[in-house]
Motif scaffolding. Structure first.
Motif, PDB file in Angstrom:
ATOM      1  N   GLU A 109       0.865  -1.247  -0.002  1.00 29.91           N
ATOM      2  CA  GLU A 109      -0.141   0.056   0.024  1.00 29.91           C
ATOM      3  C   GLU A 109       0.627   1.379   0.044  1.00 29.91           C
ATOM      4  O   GLU A 109       0.334   2.460   0.460  1.00 29.91           O
ATOM      5  N   ARG A 110       2.229   1.224  -0.361  1.00 32.41           N
ATOM      6  CA  ARG A 110       2.897   2.397  -0.391  1.00 32.41           C
ATOM      7  C   ARG A 110       2.783   2.971  -1.838  1.00 32.41           C
ATOM      8  O   ARG A 110       1.911   2.725  -2.682  1.00 32.41           O
ATOM      9  N   VAL A 111       3.650   4.173  -1.933  1.00 36.17           N
ATOM     10  CA  VAL A 111       3.797   4.602  -3.424  1.00 36.17           C
ATOM     11  C   VAL A 111       4.216   3.567  -4.208  1.00 36.17           C
ATOM     12  O   VAL A 111       4.861   2.537  -3.781  1.00 36.17           O
ATOM     13  N   THR A 112       4.087   3.602  -5.544  1.00 34.10           N
ATOM     14  CA  THR A 112       4.411   2.375  -6.434  1.00 34.10           C
ATOM     15  C   THR A 112       3.970   1.164  -5.914  1.00 34.10           C
ATOM     16  O   THR A 112       5.221   0.185  -5.776  1.00 34.10           O
ATOM     17  N   SER A 113       2.924   0.670  -5.589  1.00 33.91           N
ATOM     18  CA  SER A 113       2.693  -0.573  -4.737  1.00 33.91           C
ATOM     19  C   SER A 113       1.560  -1.204  -5.525  1.00 33.91           C
ATOM     20  O   SER A 113       1.014  -0.832  -6.542  1.00 33.91           O
ATOM     21  N   ALA A 114       0.964  -2.441  -5.035  1.00 32.82           N
ATOM     22  CA  ALA A 114      -0.290  -3.033  -5.654  1.00 32.82           C
ATOM     23  C   ALA A 114      -1.365  -2.293  -5.789  1.00 32.82           C
ATOM     24  O   ALA A 114      -1.914  -2.337  -6.836  1.00 32.82           O
ATOM     25  N   VAL A 115      -1.615  -1.362  -4.829  1.00 36.41           N
ATOM     26  CA  VAL A 115      -2.782  -0.804  -5.052  1.00 36.41           C
ATOM     27  C   VAL A 115      -2.633   0.395  -5.995  1.00 36.41           C
ATOM     28  O   VAL A 115      -3.549   0.758  -6.861  1.00 36.41           O
ATOM     29  N   SER A 131      21.972  -2.081  -3.752  1.00 35.54           N
ATOM     30  CA  SER A 131      21.332  -1.018  -3.372  1.00 35.54           C
ATOM     31  C   SER A 131      20.074  -1.094  -3.076  1.00 35.54           C
ATOM     32  O   SER A 131      19.795  -0.081  -2.087  1.00 35.54           O
ATOM     33  N   LEU A 132      19.204  -1.970  -3.248  1.00 32.10           N
ATOM     34  CA  LEU A 132      17.778  -2.249  -2.760  1.00 32.10           C
ATOM     35  C   LEU A 132      17.999  -2.526  -1.126  1.00 32.10           C
ATOM     36  O   LEU A 132      17.175  -2.104  -0.248  1.00 32.10           O
ATOM     37  N   PHE A 133      19.315  -3.314  -0.951  1.00 28.18           N
ATOM     38  CA  PHE A 133      18.989  -3.505   0.613  1.00 28.18           C
ATOM     39  C   PHE A 133      19.358  -2.335   1.405  1.00 28.18           C
ATOM     40  O   PHE A 133      18.812  -1.853   2.432  1.00 28.18           O
ATOM     41  N   HIS A 134      20.418  -1.534   0.986  1.00 26.17           N
ATOM     42  CA  HIS A 134      20.364  -0.228   1.663  1.00 26.17           C
ATOM     43  C   HIS A 134      19.541   0.820   1.678  1.00 26.17           C
ATOM     44  O   HIS A 134      19.176   1.364   2.720  1.00 26.17           O
ATOM     45  N   TYR A 135      18.662   0.748   0.590  1.00 23.71           N
ATOM     46  CA  TYR A 135      17.696   1.554   0.505  1.00 23.71           C
ATOM     47  C   TYR A 135      16.333   1.000   1.262  1.00 23.71           C
ATOM     48  O   TYR A 135      15.974   1.805   2.265  1.00 23.71           O
ATOM     49  N   ALA A 136      16.245  -0.087   1.434  1.00 23.38           N
ATOM     50  CA  ALA A 136      15.150  -0.712   2.207  1.00 23.38           C
ATOM     51  C   ALA A 136      15.461  -0.577   3.808  1.00 23.38           C
ATOM     52  O   ALA A 136      14.669  -0.170   4.487  1.00 23.38           O
ATOM     53  N   ASN A 137      16.733  -0.603   4.002  1.00 22.20           N
ATOM     54  CA  ASN A 137      17.196  -0.449   5.698  1.00 22.20           C
ATOM     55  C   ASN A 137      16.857   0.901   6.029  1.00 22.20           C
ATOM     56  O   ASN A 137      16.560   1.300   6.931  1.00 22.20           O
ATOM     57  N   ARG A 138      16.917   1.989   4.887  1.00 26.54           N
ATOM     58  CA  ARG A 138      16.619   3.354   5.345  1.00 26.54           C
ATOM     59  C   ARG A 138      15.027   3.613   5.281  1.00 26.54           C
ATOM     60  O   ARG A 138      14.696   4.453   6.082  1.00 26.54           O
ATOM     61  N   LEU A 139      14.465   3.034   4.570  1.00 26.61           N
ATOM     62  CA  LEU A 139      13.029   3.456   4.433  1.00 26.61           C
ATOM     63  C   LEU A 139      11.876   2.351   4.891  1.00 26.61           C
ATOM     64  O   LEU A 139      10.882   2.608   4.962  1.00 26.61           O
ATOM     65  N   ARG A 140      12.236   1.318   5.351  1.00 27.27           N
ATOM     66  CA  ARG A 140      11.115   0.065   5.692  1.00 27.27           C
ATOM     67  C   ARG A 140      10.653   0.598   6.983  1.00 27.27           C
ATOM     68  O   ARG A 140      11.054   1.269   7.765  1.00 27.27           O
ATOM     69  N   ASP A 141       9.466   0.070   7.197  1.00 26.43           N
ATOM     70  CA  ASP A 141       8.640   0.150   8.442  1.00 26.43           C
ATOM     71  C   ASP A 141       9.488   0.056   9.540  1.00 26.43           C
ATOM     72  O   ASP A 141      10.028  -0.980   9.614  1.00 26.43           O
ATOM     73  N   LYS A 142       9.793   1.212  10.554  1.00 26.25           N
ATOM     74  CA  LYS A 142      10.468   1.030  11.567  1.00 26.25           C
ATOM     75  C   LYS A 142       9.976  -0.584  12.311  1.00 26.25           C
ATOM     76  O   LYS A 142      10.847  -1.150  13.003  1.00 26.25           O
ATOM     77  N   SER A 143       8.670  -0.814  12.450  1.00 27.18           N
ATOM     78  CA  SER A 143       8.496  -1.892  13.411  1.00 27.18           C
ATOM     79  C   SER A 143       9.056  -3.147  12.660  1.00 27.18           C
ATOM     80  O   SER A 143       8.986  -4.581  13.337  1.00 27.18           O
ATOM     81  N   LEU A 144       9.576  -3.143  11.367  1.00 26.47           N
ATOM     82  CA  LEU A 144      10.155  -4.564  10.824  1.00 26.47           C
ATOM     83  C   LEU A 144      11.668  -4.843  11.218  1.00 26.47           C
ATOM     84  O   LEU A 144      12.091  -5.536  10.946  1.00 26.47           O
ATOM     85  N   LYS A 192      21.346  17.011  -0.924  1.00 23.34           N
ATOM     86  CA  LYS A 192      21.827  16.662   0.330  1.00 23.34           C
ATOM     87  C   LYS A 192      20.761  16.622   1.573  1.00 23.34           C
ATOM     88  O   LYS A 192      20.793  16.097   2.444  1.00 23.34           O
ATOM     89  N   HIS A 193      19.850  17.656   1.056  1.00 26.52           N
ATOM     90  CA  HIS A 193      18.877  17.911   2.384  1.00 26.52           C
ATOM     91  C   HIS A 193      17.524  17.735   1.615  1.00 26.52           C
ATOM     92  O   HIS A 193      17.305  17.634   0.270  1.00 26.52           O
ATOM     93  N   GLY A 194      16.474  18.001   2.541  1.00 23.83           N
ATOM     94  CA  GLY A 194      15.140  17.942   2.193  1.00 23.83           C
ATOM     95  C   GLY A 194      14.463  16.647   1.537  1.00 23.83           C
ATOM     96  O   GLY A 194      14.974  15.632   1.825  1.00 23.83           O
ATOM     97  N   MET A 195      13.074  16.850   1.397  1.00 24.27           N
ATOM     98  CA  MET A 195      12.470  15.389   1.100  1.00 24.27           C
ATOM     99  C   MET A 195      11.884  15.523  -0.293  1.00 24.27           C
ATOM    100  O   MET A 195      11.479  16.790  -1.045  1.00 24.27           O
ATOM    101  N   VAL A 196      11.732  14.313  -0.891  1.00 28.61           N
ATOM    102  CA  VAL A 196      10.814  13.992  -2.236  1.00 28.61           C
ATOM    103  C   VAL A 196       9.440  14.435  -1.962  1.00 28.61           C
ATOM    104  O   VAL A 196       8.632  14.876  -2.626  1.00 28.61           O
ATOM    105  N   GLY A 197       9.247  13.502  -0.733  1.00 24.47           N
ATOM    106  CA  GLY A 197       7.566  13.708  -0.518  1.00 24.47           C
ATOM    107  C   GLY A 197       7.592  12.694   0.950  1.00 24.47           C
ATOM    108  O   GLY A 197       8.794  12.458   1.498  1.00 24.47           O
ATOM    109  N   ALA A 198       6.393  12.642   1.716  1.00 26.05           N
ATOM    110  CA  ALA A 198       6.377  11.872   2.662  1.00 26.05           C
ATOM    111  C   ALA A 198       7.442  10.518   3.039  1.00 26.05           C
ATOM    112  O   ALA A 198       7.285   9.664   2.105  1.00 26.05           O
ATOM    113  N   GLY A 199       7.999  10.865   3.894  1.00 24.04           N
ATOM    114  CA  GLY A 199       9.142   9.726   4.002  1.00 24.04           C
ATOM    115  C   GLY A 199      10.083   9.413   3.139  1.00 24.04           C
ATOM    116  O   GLY A 199      10.855   8.469   3.291  1.00 24.04           O
ATOM    117  N   PHE A 200      10.297  10.105   2.180  1.00 20.61           N
ATOM    118  CA  PHE A 200      11.571   9.829   1.245  1.00 20.61           C
ATOM    119  C   PHE A 200      12.511  11.039   1.217  1.00 20.61           C
ATOM    120  O   PHE A 200      12.250  11.868   0.437  1.00 20.61           O
TER     121      PHE A 200
END
Ligand code: PAP
Length: 342
Positions: A65-71, A186-199, A293-301
């Motif tokens: 249910e995130r951006v670029t997701s099944a839904v 690349s995906l491994f590092h990216y996921a560890n920065r962005l995955r849900d904290k609960s995981l 270097k700074h700022g956000m693309v959008g929520a959580g990114f």
């Protein structure tokens, strides 16, 4: 469009006013999730990289249910309308999406945004993801549907899952792929920065095991690449197949090739003025990393999450010999008979 009523969504929020946006996107994704959750729950499931679950939809694994997701894929299949002049930049995640977005944007818009006045060029001010929207995210917002021609979009969708109107309109598609071992890292590092904290954090071993089984967002890796490769063979004037590695090894000639394919070839005068080199520099890893270097693309990114080290072969610092051999063997089998090398 058959996405939830647009009055319930905050148009374009992802890209403009940050505070409004974050709220708007979240609300829109929740609406989409509610709309498609019955379809989702009937699908096979596995553990996700960013959220708890990956769902198997049309032969590919998608986050729920995130951006670029099944839904959002389902919503774009139901409602997205392509135009023949559109340009689509297709990638599997971590294969060069951000770079190709920057290059295509700079090439197509070079008369509007001059490389001579760099300080005001959009790529000197914002992330390439803010310049080129995803079909399966921002394009679901009505404001994106009426963009300038040609409309530039990106997508992580597999070829066979593209909205029918994209396939029917026979517009141009550029596919960029990358060595699977560097995609994994690349995906491994990216996921560890962005995955849900609960995981919690993933280990590299865990990431590798999921990757080899094809369990990555929009994976299996090999099926995604092969889908576009075969389509490019069948429709070479409409689909351009590039590799991240070729782009790195000979950026100038590949940028010229890209410009020609997109219908925006460099003139002799531009070549003499060094326009190709200016675009290459503007879109280089070093330049974009500094701008972002700074700022956000959008929520959580965060902007910087898309610029890690930008090199070929970082896999040698992560994969054991055994892991490397397993992926090499899989790639050899899956790409048997295809002219794909990294
Ligand atoms: P996305 O699909 O999530 O948008 P994507 O842009 O494909 O991600 O992947 C980011 C990778 O491209 C990063 O690779 P790395 O983790 O191995 O470092 C990133 O560094 C690299 N990258 C981003 N911009 C550029 C660029 N301008 N030139 C070369 N590589 C780049």
């Amino acid at each position: 469009m058959s996405v939830p009523s647009t009055s319930d969504m905050v148009p374009i929020s992802f890209f403009t006013q940050q505070s409004v946006e974050d709220h708007g996107l979240e609300k829109a994704l929740t609406l989409l999730y509610n709309r498609y959750k019955d379809r989702l729950t009937s699908l096979p499931k596995e553990k996700g990289w960013f959220t708890e679950t990956l769902y198997l939809y049309q032969g590919f694994w998608l986050e729920s249910e995130r951006v670029t997701s099944a839904v959002t894929v389902m919503a774009s299949q139901d409602g997205f309308q392509a135009q023949p002049t559109d340009i689509y930049l297709a990638t599997l995640q971590k294969s060069g999406t951000t770079w190709i977005k920057a290059l295509a944007f700079a090439i197509v818009n070079r008369t509007t945004y001059k490389t001579n006045s760099l300080s005001t060029h959009p790529l000197q001010i914002m992330n390439p993801h803010r310049c080129v929207p995803f079909v399966e995210t921002e394009a679901l917002f009505p404001t994106y549907v009426n963009g300038h021609s040609p409309r530039l979009f990106s997508t992580h969708m597999p070829y066979t899952s593209l909205p029918q109107s994209i396939l029917d309109s026979r517009c141009r598609v550029v596919y960029t792929c990358r060595n699977p071992k560097d995609v994994l890292v690349s995906l491994f590092h990216y996921a560890n920065r962005l995955r849900d904290k609960s995981l919690g954090l993933m280990t590299f071993k865990e990431a590798f095991e999921m990757f080899r089984k094809g369990l990555i967002p929009f994976g299996p890796y090999w099926d995604h690449v092969k889908g576009y490769y075969m389509a490019a063979l069948e429709r070479p004037s409409e689909i351009l197949f590039l590799t991240y590695e070729d782009m790195q090894k000979d950026t100038v000639n590949n940028v010229k090739r890209l410009a020609e394919f997109l219908g925006y070839p460099f003139t002799e005068e531009e070549a003499a003025e060094g326009e190709v080199h200016k675009i290459v520099k503007l879109c280089s890893f070093e330049t974009l990393k500094e701008v972002n270097k700074h700022g956000m693309v959008g929520a959580g990114f965060p902007n910087d999450v898309f610029f890690r080290n930008g090199k070929i072969g970082d896999w040698t610092n992560h994969l054991t010999n055994e892991m490397s051999q397993i992926l090499d063997q899989l790639t050899k089998e899956k790409f048997d008979g295809l002219d794909i090398s990294f």
